[in-house]
Design a protein around this motif. Sequence first.
Motif, PDB file in Angstrom:
ATOM      1  N   GLU A  77       0.211   6.918  -4.510  1.00 28.18           N
ATOM      2  CA  GLU A  77       0.659   7.777  -5.615  1.00 28.18           C
ATOM      3  C   GLU A  77       1.961   8.487  -5.253  1.00 28.18           C
ATOM      4  O   GLU A  77       2.882   8.600  -6.074  1.00 28.18           O
ATOM      5  N   THR A  78       2.045   8.945  -4.005  1.00 27.95           N
ATOM      6  CA  THR A  78       3.259   9.625  -3.539  1.00 27.95           C
ATOM      7  C   THR A  78       4.469   8.708  -3.599  1.00 27.95           C
ATOM      8  O   THR A  78       5.529   9.072  -4.129  1.00 27.95           O
ATOM      9  N   LEU A  79       4.320   7.484  -3.072  1.00 28.27           N
ATOM     10  CA  LEU A  79       5.446   6.542  -3.055  1.00 28.27           C
ATOM     11  C   LEU A  79       5.816   6.066  -4.455  1.00 28.27           C
ATOM     12  O   LEU A  79       6.991   5.878  -4.762  1.00 28.27           O
ATOM     13  N   LEU A  80       4.815   5.859  -5.304  1.00 34.08           N
ATOM     14  CA  LEU A  80       5.104   5.430  -6.674  1.00 34.08           C
ATOM     15  C   LEU A  80       5.874   6.511  -7.430  1.00 34.08           C
ATOM     16  O   LEU A  80       6.832   6.214  -8.150  1.00 34.08           O
ATOM     17  N   LEU A  81       5.479   7.767  -7.270  1.00 37.22           N
ATOM     18  CA  LEU A  81       6.170   8.862  -7.943  1.00 37.22           C
ATOM     19  C   LEU A  81       7.615   8.984  -7.452  1.00 37.22           C
ATOM     20  O   LEU A  81       8.531   9.229  -8.241  1.00 37.22           O
ATOM     21  N   SER A  82       7.818   8.792  -6.141  1.00 40.37           N
ATOM     22  CA  SER A  82       9.184   8.864  -5.613  1.00 40.37           C
ATOM     23  C   SER A  82      10.013   7.655  -6.065  1.00 40.37           C
ATOM     24  O   SER A  82      11.206   7.793  -6.365  1.00 40.37           O
ATOM     25  N   THR A  83       9.388   6.484  -6.147  1.00 42.25           N
ATOM     26  CA  THR A  83      10.092   5.289  -6.617  1.00 42.25           C
ATOM     27  C   THR A  83      10.445   5.414  -8.096  1.00 42.25           C
ATOM     28  O   THR A  83      11.511   4.962  -8.539  1.00 42.25           O
ATOM     29  N   MET A  84       9.569   6.057  -8.853  1.00 41.72           N
ATOM     30  CA  MET A  84       9.841   6.291 -10.270  1.00 41.72           C
ATOM     31  C   MET A  84      11.028   7.231 -10.464  1.00 41.72           C
ATOM     32  O   MET A  84      11.717   7.154 -11.479  1.00 41.72           O
ATOM     33  N   SER A  85      11.273   8.112  -9.498  1.00 43.52           N
ATOM     34  CA  SER A  85      12.456   8.983  -9.599  1.00 43.52           C
ATOM     35  C   SER A  85      13.733   8.167  -9.447  1.00 43.52           C
ATOM     36  O   SER A  85      14.738   8.451 -10.096  1.00 43.52           O
ATOM     37  N   TYR A  86      13.687   7.122  -8.610  1.00 49.45           N
ATOM     38  CA  TYR A  86      14.834   6.209  -8.493  1.00 49.45           C
ATOM     39  C   TYR A  86      15.041   5.446  -9.799  1.00 49.45           C
ATOM     40  O   TYR A  86      16.180   5.260 -10.256  1.00 49.45           O
TER      41      TYR A  86
END
Length: 318
Positions: free
Chosen positions: A114-123
């Motif tokens: 969830e953490t990585l997906l949320l950060s990737t979604m910011s990109y």
Amino acid sequence: MEIKGYQNRTQVTVFEFSGLSDDNELVPILIVFLLLVYVVTILGNLGMISLVYTFSSLHTPMYFFLCSLSLADLFYSSVITPNTLFQLLSLKKSISFFGCALQLYFFCALASTETLLLSTMSYDRYVAICYPFHYNLIMTKKKSFGLIILCYSLCFMQSFAHTCCVFSLPFCGPNLIDHFYCDIPPLLKLSCSNPLHCTMVTGILVVIYGIYTFTTISLSYAFIFLSIFRMTSSNGRLKAFSTCSSHIICLSTFFTTVFFVYLGPHSGVFELQDKMASVFYTTVPPMLNPLIYSLRNQEVKQILIQAIKKSLNRTPPQ
């Protein structure tokens, strides 16, 4: 089973939980709350996945990421909540050694996913706002799926390292986990050997993921806000803000709960407020994510209204 160096002690085969609360008057409230949140989580995330799968207009990178986040939320909430409800309903607060290892593995894997997906979604939001005319060329379906698979793969591999490290330690007793689910800090306290190497492994992995997440989100939104402030049109600014507002709310909800659970001040014992913070962290963000995106995203809202109208207007078979 005897452990080398601990010949007079046997390996723990079952762990007991201290549970959420010993107050019998609070138990029915907790059961109703957890059940309601879990049902809304399941329906909301399944509904989001169904919408993205059914409507071709949502077959874009942003919604592929959102669909992947909903999938992670579904499993993430299911790792903890059903077992917690079972504890409250049956008053049985135990889990097998193997069951605890599995719960820790999937909890760590899905929380970090969830953490990585949320950060990737910011990109993804950065590309959408800063390079709108090149968005489809940069964020291709192949690249989007590649980023999603990378997120899941990295997180499940690092969780394997966490779990192997913790459960390679000898647990000779006591077996009471001062929590309502298997988490690294309370498990390390139960080990009858020095858990320093596990603490170091956990710390290094958390720092690496934390630096990557913080850097990705900070840089993405720094460029996003710079791009927005350079816009001359107020309508353009408003549209750009609305494009990333749902994601900002989801980020704030998730990382605020992480801060209170893991980075806030703790005594040596998990008190009721600590456990309540953990309940919020493990149940509320997975419930809110699809609701935030469906209520604040005009495209999802319109499609959802169309789907409801279509189902209501469908003529029953004669």
